[in-house]
Each structure stands twice: as C-alpha cells, then as structure tokens.
Design a protein around this motif. Structure first.
Motif: not given
Length: 121
Positions: A52-68
C-alpha cells in the motif's frame, strides 16, 4: 494540513513506481517548503514492505503557497509520465483524485484551485 500523496500507474512496474516516488520526494523537498517523507515500512528486514505504501509520500504543512508549489513539481512529472494517477488523502480521510492523462494547462490551473479548496487554503 498534513496529507498522503499517492501516485499510481498501472503500466509501471512496482520498482519503477517506487523509484519515481523517491525522485518526487526529493523534488518536493528541494523545490517547495513542504516536508515530504516516505511512509515507514511495515515489513521486517529483507521484506519489500507493505504494498500500500508503494507510490506514497507523507506531506506536512500543506498551505496555499505549498499546494501551488507542489503542483508545479507534479506538473513536471505529469508532463513526463501523463498516465499517472494522483491521489491526495487528508488526515480526516477525504480524498482528491486526479487523472493526469491529457491534462491541459487550463485543467491544471483548475486542479490547483480544487486542491487548494480541498486543503482548506
């Protein structure tokens, strides 16, 4: 907001997909203010880990600027591999699924707006 980013491509071998994921991890960490990491493997020594973890990343601190910024990085991967399917899953279980095939510039801009709304930013 924290989230899990998963990429899928039924035409790629599992090992190739994980290589692509590792490259994406480096790109996100180098080119954005996001913190991305691989999920911890659940298997023991010498095992391939949880599929299940193949192809997966954990992301921290998504905000308006980081989404873009994240989608600017993803865009370069989509241009190289337009058969990618991308899934963003929030900590509360909500998911945003994107099929990259034939994604035009206008559609990419709409996708970024949808992702910003999804992330609540």
């Amino acid at each position: 907001m924290d989230a899990t980013l998963s990429i899928h491509d039924s035409r790629m071998a599992e090992e190739d997909l994980q290589e692509l994921t590792s490259a994406l991890l480096r790109s996100i960490n180098q080119e954005t203010d996001l913190t991305a990491k691989l999920p911890e493997e659940r298997g023991g020594a010498g095992t391939k880990g949880d599929p299940v973890t193949v192809g997966s990343l954990l992301l921290a601190a998504l905000s308006s600027g980081t989404v873009v910024a994240m989608f600017q990085v993803l865009k370069s991967y989509i241009e190289r591999k337009p058969t990618l399917k991308i899934e963003l899953q929030a900590a509360d279980g909500r998911t945003l699924k994107i099929e990259a095939e034939h994604l035009s510039k206008t559609q990419m801009e709409q996708t970024i707006q949808t992702a910003r709304q999804f992330c609540g930013v």
